[in-house]
Design a protein around this motif. Sequence first.
Motif, PDB file in Angstrom:
ATOM      1  N   ALA A 270       0.824  -1.332   0.013  1.00 45.91           N
ATOM      2  CA  ALA A 270       0.039   0.007   0.100  1.00 45.91           C
ATOM      3  C   ALA A 270       0.945   1.235   0.005  1.00 45.91           C
ATOM      4  O   ALA A 270       2.052   1.207   0.510  1.00 45.91           O
ATOM      5  N   VAL A 271       0.520   2.203  -0.765  1.00 48.30           N
ATOM      6  CA  VAL A 271       1.218   3.506  -0.811  1.00 48.30           C
ATOM      7  C   VAL A 271       0.805   4.488   0.770  1.00 48.30           C
ATOM      8  O   VAL A 271      -0.074   4.517   1.079  1.00 48.30           O
ATOM      9  N   GLY A 272       2.210   4.625   1.151  1.00 51.14           N
ATOM     10  CA  GLY A 272       2.022   5.231   2.455  1.00 51.14           C
ATOM     11  C   GLY A 272       1.757   7.011   2.422  1.00 51.14           C
ATOM     12  O   GLY A 272       1.624   7.487   1.388  1.00 51.14           O
ATOM     13  N   PRO A 273       1.707   7.418   3.439  1.00 54.40           N
ATOM     14  CA  PRO A 273       1.621   8.880   3.293  1.00 54.40           C
ATOM     15  C   PRO A 273       2.688   9.687   3.313  1.00 54.40           C
ATOM     16  O   PRO A 273       3.899   9.263   3.142  1.00 54.40           O
ATOM     17  N   VAL A 274       2.625  10.931   2.647  1.00 57.20           N
ATOM     18  CA  VAL A 274       3.497  11.910   2.431  1.00 57.20           C
ATOM     19  C   VAL A 274       4.096  12.272   3.851  1.00 57.20           C
ATOM     20  O   VAL A 274       3.149  12.375   4.953  1.00 57.20           O
ATOM     21  N   VAL A 275       5.507  12.157   4.157  1.00 62.29           N
ATOM     22  CA  VAL A 275       5.985  12.350   5.585  1.00 62.29           C
ATOM     23  C   VAL A 275       6.788  13.977   5.354  1.00 62.29           C
ATOM     24  O   VAL A 275       7.377  14.108   4.724  1.00 62.29           O
ATOM     25  N   VAL A 276       6.104  14.804   6.389  1.00 61.98           N
ATOM     26  CA  VAL A 276       6.696  15.914   6.453  1.00 61.98           C
ATOM     27  C   VAL A 276       7.933  15.806   7.669  1.00 61.98           C
ATOM     28  O   VAL A 276       7.465  15.594   8.639  1.00 61.98           O
ATOM     29  N   THR A 277       8.826  16.180   7.194  1.00 64.46           N
ATOM     30  CA  THR A 277       9.916  15.882   8.257  1.00 64.46           C
ATOM     31  C   THR A 277      10.162  17.134   8.937  1.00 64.46           C
ATOM     32  O   THR A 277       9.702  18.079   8.820  1.00 64.46           O
ATOM     33  N   VAL A 278      10.868  16.939  10.265  1.00 61.82           N
ATOM     34  CA  VAL A 278      11.158  17.895  11.235  1.00 61.82           C
ATOM     35  C   VAL A 278      12.710  18.177  11.359  1.00 61.82           C
ATOM     36  O   VAL A 278      13.299  17.424  12.108  1.00 61.82           O
ATOM     37  N   MET A 279      12.998  19.436  10.752  1.00 56.15           N
ATOM     38  CA  MET A 279      14.297  19.831  10.948  1.00 56.15           C
ATOM     39  C   MET A 279      14.551  20.818  12.095  1.00 56.15           C
ATOM     40  O   MET A 279      15.685  20.672  12.839  1.00 56.15           O
TER      41      MET A 279
END
Lengths: 495, 495
Positions: free
Chosen positions: A379-388
């Motif tokens: 299954a295609v996962g979610p877009v991940v917004v990373t935390v810098m």
Amino acid sequence: MAKQKKQPRPKAITPKGFRDYFGAEVDERKHMLDQIAAVYHRYGFDALESSAVETVEALGKFLPDVDRPNEGVFAWQEFDEKDNGDWMALRYDLTAPLARVYAQHRNDLPTPYRRYAMGPVWRNEKPGPGRFRQFYQCDADTVGTASMAADAEICAMLADTLETVGIPRGDYLVRVNNRKVMNGVLEVMGVGEGPEREAVLRTIDKFDKVGEAGVRELLGKGRLDASGAYIDGVGLSDEQAEPVIAFLTSKGATADETLTNLRAAVGESAVGAEGIAELEQIADLLAAQGYGPDRIEIDPSVVRGLGYYTGPVFEAELTFEIQDEKGRPRQFGSVAGGGRYDDLVKRFTGQAVPATGISIGVDRLLAALRAKGRMGGKAVGPVVVTVMDKSRLADYQSMVTELRQAGIRAEVYLGNPKNFGNQLKYADKRNSPVAVIAGSDEFDAGKVQIKDLVLGAKIAESATLEEWKERPSQFECDRADMVAKVREIIEASDD
Amino acid sequence: MAKQKKQPRPKAITPKGFRDYFGAEVDERKHMLDQIAAVYHRYGFDALESSAVETVEALGKFLPDVDRPNEGVFAWQEFDEKDNGDWMALRYDLTAPLARVYAQHRNDLPTPYRRYAMGPVWRNEKPGPGRFRQFYQCDADTVGTASMAADAEICAMLADTLETVGIPRGDYLVRVNNRKVMNGVLEVMGVGEGPEREAVLRTIDKFDKVGEAGVRELLGKGRLDASGAYIDGVGLSDEQAEPVIAFLTSKGATADETLTNLRAAVGESAVGAEGIAELEQIADLLAAQGYGPDRIEIDPSVVRGLGYYTGPVFEAELTFEIQDEKGRPRQFGSVAGGGRYDDLVKRFTGQAVPATGISIGVDRLLAALRAKGRMGGKAVGPVVVTVMDKSRLADYQSMVTELRQAGIRAEVYLGNPKNFGNQLKYADKRNSPVAVIAGSDEFDAGKVQIKDLVLGAKIAESATLEEWKERPSQFECDRADMVAKVREIIEASDD
């Protein structure tokens, strides 16, 4: 003072024979159940969801003859101060509850009552590989009509259902037989109720495996099986066994031919003739609707184990080959079965209520589609917004809110953000198509970095960047264009 | 010979506290679960379906201290020849199984693990009106992160979910509190663990009902309740009770004001200050995403019964009025609740695993939508093709096949066709929009009769044909136009 003994920690395990289903497994089953429900609904069947728990008395089949009636079912006694509470049990199928529901609510239900039901059932059996004690069934039944049109409809609906979930015509076959025909054959042979009849029925059920010659031996003196063990026979003479053989081999090239052969096999038996007339009605109705022998055929070798069937019986078989555990090809086999059972409601009401239905083994059907590679893609996962930058969490949350409002599945990385590599590993484990990256430089410039993880995986696979020159695996864009750019990548990787 | 005693017939009843769900009830719940799952999925949560059965050891809360550990749960002992089998039980919620699943599979799961689960849970409690022993829950939890962003996300998702299923903004409120703040207040008061603390917590939980003055009395000497019974108080002095009152009445017009009031209430308590800092983080994150106090607010009066919460707690309340059984207006109240529980996985692994989540009471939410008239319309039944001539069954079947292939829900009447009136009564019971009628005259002429049952019902209601002149309630059309004419009626009655 003695040190207090510590409680041991509980074990984190599912009970024996039970399992958990994760992510895509749950989604795929749900999708299949939705597809099946849509077909059943279009045929006029109404949903019913009965409780998982029934009184043992209502379930019937496993009535307690000992203190603990848990043979085959999960059962327990209701608490009662006099230790006199009712025994309750988890349902072991969806048919017994239907009989109870119809008897209980028959004055409020339409007649005939077409209903479908889907959900887990529980069997207290010894678990084995691929054999679980909780599994899904998906049933459709018509209660309150003796018309063969109900049986024909169930068969047509079963064929439609299999094609709808992704089994193409030619890869399945719905086979129809009739208990009355078999009873006619036994009548002609002079085999009454009792152990001899049981032995003959068990032998008929082996026809698929041992063939005509094997059945002849098993009905007669006995047979040396493949393992070298000698299997005792029923002890019939060749002449006595002949009607069984005639019956089992009566399948012709067309329904007409099969019916003619069956007529010969049941001879003068009235019940046999009745069964053949029923099969003929079903065949005629199906032919008129265009369901030919490429989808549904009369097949006298179908037996179906359950004792409660009283007329037509059905079985849906997948005809393609798969590989077994040892890599040998074998037919996939049965994924659904059913038939007419005219006596189940009578147990409650005393009045005969004719009924017929089908049960689809959803988990087996899913296994079949997976074996054919028609399901089970990751299954295609979610877009991940990373935390810098931890102090910017609210900004990252705003990014995912925007993405979600555009219908894109998205989340902020909520683990410990210190190690950026872990964030990308997480995105990989989630099968994310895109990671969005923004640190203070990007925030100051009103930009974000977009990392195309699908492309990244492709590059890692082919170990060359050459062919992907046109499509950069990471690029910067204006913050305002983030949603559009992410969407582009997701749409490109859908191709 | 004595007459053989007949077995009494089994009773066709659901066990006490269980019920069946029919047709539209099942469809409406399924539709709501689908809507909720879509929101959860968009937020990055993955589906999990654990087994309905767990070991009593893993469920934990109800560990057996007697032979029969069925206090609160349905439990039974696995059969074992030495009567030494494991105790198993039906899950009573979806959180305890999640803790077990995470402990069991933690090496394969992403961290943090966002999962949702929906399905029935079972409680072995005394049933009452509208109170069942099997009901649906619909949970979302994030395991493996201590970040308040996870809690804020859960609250935002809950607000989105309620709007998605049809509760407009203004008709609900997500209220957030923090256990640590309450613990800080108790610390300031000098109330340690034990019965006194329990009594104070129970009193706080009554604030909604009895108000500030009532809580003052209950914390002090006691109170005469509405029924005239005297309720013993906790026995605190007015001075001791003051921090509780300050805490309960600390809700201000804005989150800032509430937080300032709370700071005064917890005084020097470190744990209290920690709780306030957590609430502040949640409030800031939500404000940045645009979730204002019209949707989510900090409310110190939220308690939540479960003892396992360790930080933020949430509750979603519907704020509109409905009528109770006696026709008096009352607020609908809570439909979802949850919070942070950092110790549930630790039971299994010994290591602390922070987690937070929410559980929606789907059946209550459905009841709310029905109470507001936003659901519970009678489902539209199938087109019924009536049977005028039994020998033409195959032709009638062809008609329904054509209708179904055009996507129209349709069925042939399969009851006894002798009495035509019964066929129309059946169509009425099924809430059919259209009946199709064809006898030998129609077949000879290549025609069918179309009976518009929606219009028929409207005419019966208003008792005049005048206003429906333009639209005949029954007409003849060419057999070839059947599908188009049926579709016209269905589309007209959808308006």
